[in-house]
Design a protein around this motif. Structure first.
Motif, PDB file in Angstrom:
ATOM      1  N   ILE A 273       8.604   4.804   1.684  1.00  0.00           N
ATOM      2  CA  ILE A 273       8.826   4.919   0.233  1.00  0.00           C
ATOM      3  C   ILE A 273       8.244   3.666  -0.431  1.00  0.00           C
ATOM      4  O   ILE A 273       8.580   2.544  -0.059  1.00  0.00           O
ATOM      5  N   ILE A 274       7.338   3.891  -1.369  1.00  0.00           N
ATOM      6  CA  ILE A 274       6.708   2.778  -2.090  1.00  0.00           C
ATOM      7  C   ILE A 274       7.299   2.716  -3.491  1.00  0.00           C
ATOM      8  O   ILE A 274       7.300   3.719  -4.210  1.00  0.00           O
ATOM      9  N   ALA A 275       7.828   1.558  -3.842  1.00  0.00           N
ATOM     10  CA  ALA A 275       8.305   1.345  -5.214  1.00  0.00           C
ATOM     11  C   ALA A 275       7.161   0.696  -5.989  1.00  0.00           C
ATOM     12  O   ALA A 275       6.801  -0.454  -5.713  1.00  0.00           O
ATOM     13  N   VAL A 276       6.565   1.445  -6.901  1.00  0.00           N
ATOM     14  CA  VAL A 276       5.475   0.899  -7.711  1.00  0.00           C
ATOM     15  C   VAL A 276       6.124   0.140  -8.871  1.00  0.00           C
ATOM     16  O   VAL A 276       6.563   0.715  -9.859  1.00  0.00           O
ATOM     17  N   VAL A 277       6.231  -1.167  -8.664  1.00  0.00           N
ATOM     18  CA  VAL A 277       6.918  -2.034  -9.621  1.00  0.00           C
ATOM     19  C   VAL A 277       6.001  -2.278 -10.810  1.00  0.00           C
ATOM     20  O   VAL A 277       6.423  -2.359 -11.945  1.00  0.00           O
ATOM     21  N   SER A 278       4.731  -2.375 -10.522  1.00  0.00           N
ATOM     22  CA  SER A 278       3.757  -2.541 -11.603  1.00  0.00           C
ATOM     23  C   SER A 278       2.454  -1.942 -11.149  1.00  0.00           C
ATOM     24  O   SER A 278       2.019  -2.170 -10.027  1.00  0.00           O
ATOM     25  N   SER A 279       1.837  -1.152 -12.024  1.00  0.00           N
ATOM     26  CA  SER A 279       0.526  -0.618 -11.657  1.00  0.00           C
ATOM     27  C   SER A 279      -0.566  -1.360 -12.423  1.00  0.00           C
ATOM     28  O   SER A 279      -1.697  -0.927 -12.497  1.00  0.00           O
TER      29      SER A 279
ATOM     30  N   ALA B 113      12.477  -1.245   6.998  1.00  0.00           N
ATOM     31  CA  ALA B 113      11.602  -2.427   6.990  1.00  0.00           C
ATOM     32  C   ALA B 113      10.956  -2.522   5.613  1.00  0.00           C
ATOM     33  O   ALA B 113      10.733  -1.492   4.970  1.00  0.00           O
ATOM     34  N   TYR B 114      10.671  -3.747   5.170  1.00  0.00           N
ATOM     35  CA  TYR B 114       9.939  -3.880   3.911  1.00  0.00           C
ATOM     36  C   TYR B 114       8.692  -4.725   4.149  1.00  0.00           C
ATOM     37  O   TYR B 114       8.650  -5.573   5.044  1.00  0.00           O
ATOM     38  N   THR B 115       7.684  -4.467   3.347  1.00  0.00           N
ATOM     39  CA  THR B 115       6.491  -5.307   3.367  1.00  0.00           C
ATOM     40  C   THR B 115       5.847  -5.240   1.988  1.00  0.00           C
ATOM     41  O   THR B 115       5.877  -4.194   1.326  1.00  0.00           O
ATOM     42  N   PHE B 116       5.312  -6.375   1.536  1.00  0.00           N
ATOM     43  CA  PHE B 116       4.661  -6.471   0.224  1.00  0.00           C
ATOM     44  C   PHE B 116       3.258  -7.024   0.436  1.00  0.00           C
ATOM     45  O   PHE B 116       3.102  -8.057   1.072  1.00  0.00           O
ATOM     46  N   ASP B 117       2.262  -6.362  -0.121  1.00  0.00           N
ATOM     47  CA  ASP B 117       0.907  -6.909  -0.093  1.00  0.00           C
ATOM     48  C   ASP B 117       0.739  -7.860  -1.285  1.00  0.00           C
ATOM     49  O   ASP B 117       1.718  -8.351  -1.819  1.00  0.00           O
ATOM     50  N   ALA B 118      -0.492  -8.066  -1.707  1.00  0.00           N
ATOM     51  CA  ALA B 118      -0.753  -9.011  -2.799  1.00  0.00           C
ATOM     52  C   ALA B 118      -0.432  -8.356  -4.146  1.00  0.00           C
ATOM     53  O   ALA B 118      -1.309  -8.044  -4.940  1.00  0.00           O
ATOM     54  N   GLY B 119       0.857  -8.130  -4.375  1.00  0.00           N
ATOM     55  CA  GLY B 119       1.322  -7.493  -5.601  1.00  0.00           C
ATOM     56  C   GLY B 119       2.829  -7.325  -5.502  1.00  0.00           C
ATOM     57  O   GLY B 119       3.416  -7.594  -4.460  1.00  0.00           O
ATOM     58  N   PRO B 120       3.473  -6.848  -6.567  1.00  0.00           N
ATOM     59  CA  PRO B 120       4.942  -6.749  -6.568  1.00  0.00           C
ATOM     60  C   PRO B 120       5.495  -5.473  -5.953  1.00  0.00           C
ATOM     61  O   PRO B 120       6.704  -5.310  -5.829  1.00  0.00           O
ATOM     62  N   ASN B 121       4.609  -4.535  -5.580  1.00  0.00           N
ATOM     63  CA  ASN B 121       5.090  -3.233  -5.104  1.00  0.00           C
ATOM     64  C   ASN B 121       5.693  -3.332  -3.714  1.00  0.00           C
ATOM     65  O   ASN B 121       5.115  -3.914  -2.804  1.00  0.00           O
ATOM     66  N   ALA B 122       6.868  -2.700  -3.556  1.00  0.00           N
ATOM     67  CA  ALA B 122       7.568  -2.721  -2.270  1.00  0.00           C
ATOM     68  C   ALA B 122       7.161  -1.521  -1.433  1.00  0.00           C
ATOM     69  O   ALA B 122       7.198  -0.391  -1.919  1.00  0.00           O
TER      70      ALA B 122
END
Length: 419
Positions: A203-209, A306-315
């Motif tokens: 599940i990806i939480a798009v915090v900011s697009s 598990a969580y992981t974040f790339d170069a952005g705020p999306n979880a």
């Protein structure tokens, strides 16, 4: 001359990927060679993908490209490197039905039209450049009859965007940093296919697009130049983690997978903070999601997510199975409900059949959600409407494929221009 009016096209679909052991930092900026190995999960292209149509015709007068409907320049070195490498490996092509014959030597003088479309936000930390360059290289290789396996193609895609090399495979993929100066051994290899661990739900939480303030390219360069933690990470930490992660994937050991994914994501963001000037990719909402997951995992005694974040705020949240994913979505929607006039099917996209399983078919049902019982501390009340733009439900997926259905092509088969 009528015979010279033909347009020959190929359309392909390529997935994006999310790194669980991160790539951050290059030892060679031109060839895009990393300072450490990385490992990723390929996401189901039915939910997150790039579709690219490539066309060739003697009537085209120059190479042209359209991204998400807008024409963009191909003059940049990354595009030029990919085009040069693929053209250099082109083979003979014949389509008897259309009376088209292209010899190997012809590719140097023929021009290309390329149209590409992402079904997710570009440059918002969802690895759109990875899917984009992988799709460009894969579709051109098919168009030009390039006889190379996916690992060899990955070394070409890498020259467009580092993480693109990992999108040439489905399932779980390792990008080997290599040691040769020319980068010929810096390639992607598949560790396991998408069926190997098919219990996982993502599940990806798009915090900011929105586009991020510091691009990955400049962020990496600054980290390599200024972060002592990056040097320590590349030399001492990642080599051990790579071996442990390979074992965790092989044995479907979710506890180890979670511990490694979360620790590596947090260390990557620590490197960003250790950079001068510091880089902030996560925001308060990202931190609240981490807190939610950490508390849940601790209360259960064994990791569930598990969580992981790339170069952005999306979880990017990886649940151990479907049942856990349903509970996770209920918890996320309790803390980050949609705005009152939002249609749930546009708030949870991708595999939104999960809404029914979670009993969340309508907006009213979100208001009836109870706080997750295991989380006693307050992570924030239910007044966080609008902090998450939307959620994407997906799973590990397959690698690139050619789309034979002409209706899915992005270019007109008669003119070679965007439809």
């Amino acid at each position: 001359m009528a015979a010279e009016k033909w347009v020959y096209m190929v359309t392909a679909q390529t997935p994006t990927n999310i790194a669980v052991i991160k790539y951050w930092g290059k030892r060679d900026e031109v060839r895009i060679l990393p300072v450490n190995d990385s490992i990723s999960v390929t996401l189901d292209p039915d939910h997150l993908c790039t579709v690219t149509t490539v066309a060739v015709s003697p009537s085209f007068d120059r190479d042209r490209m359209w991204l998400n409907g807008k024409e963009i320049s191909l003059s940049g070195s990354r595009y030029q490197n990919c085009l040069r490498e693929i053209r250099g490996r082109a083979g003979d092509v014949e389509d008897k039905e259309k009376g088209i014959k292209i010899e190997k030597k012809d590719w140097e003088k023929l021009h290309l039209h390329i149209a590409s479309h992402n079904n997710f936000p570009t440059a918002a930390g969802l690895a759109s450049s990875a899917a984009g360059f992988a799709c460009l290289v894969f579709s051109l290789a098919k168009l030009m009859n390039v006889d190379e396996d996916p690992s060899h193609l990955s070394a070409i895609a890498r020259q467009g965007s580092g993480s693109a090399c990992r999108s040439l495979f489905g399932g779980f993929v390792k990008w080997e940093m290599g040691s040769k100066e020319d980068g010929s051994d810096s390639v992607a290899v598949q560790l396991a296919d998408e069926k190997h661990w098919n219990d996982l739900v993502i599940i990806i939480a798009v915090v900011s697009s929105r586009q991020k303030e510091t691009s990955s390219t400049s962020g990496m360069r600054e980290s390599v130049e200024t972060s002592l933690l990056l040097q320590h990470r590349a030399k001492e930490v990642v080599p051990k983690r790579i071996l442990q992660m390979e074992e965790a994937i092989k044995n479907r050991d979710f506890a180890s997978f979670t511990q490694l994914s979360c620790a590596d994501s947090n260390q990557f963001h620590a490197v960003c903070l250790d950079t001068s000037p510091p880089i902030f990719y996560m925001n308060d909402t990202s931190h609240r999601i981490i807190s939610l997951v950490e508390k849940w995992n601790r209360s259960e005694g064994t990791p569930q997510v598990a969580y992981t974040f790339d170069a952005g705020p999306n979880a990017v949240l990886i649940a151990r199975n479907r049942k856990i994913a349903v509970q996770l979505l209920q918890g996320l929607l309790y803390y980050f409900p949609p705005k009152s006039d939002t249609d749930m099917k546009s708030y949870v996209v991708g595999d939104n059949s999960i809404l029914k399983e979670a009993g969340l078919d309508g907006a009213n049902s979100v208001e009836n959600l109870q706080p997750p019982p295991e989380i006693k501390d307050n992570i924030g009340s239910q007044d966080q409407k609008g902090e998450v733009s939307y959620f994407i439900c997906t799973k590990p997926g397959r690698g690139p494929v050619v789309l034979p259905d002409q209706t899915q092509a992005l270019l007109d088969p008669e003119t070679g221009l965007p439809k």
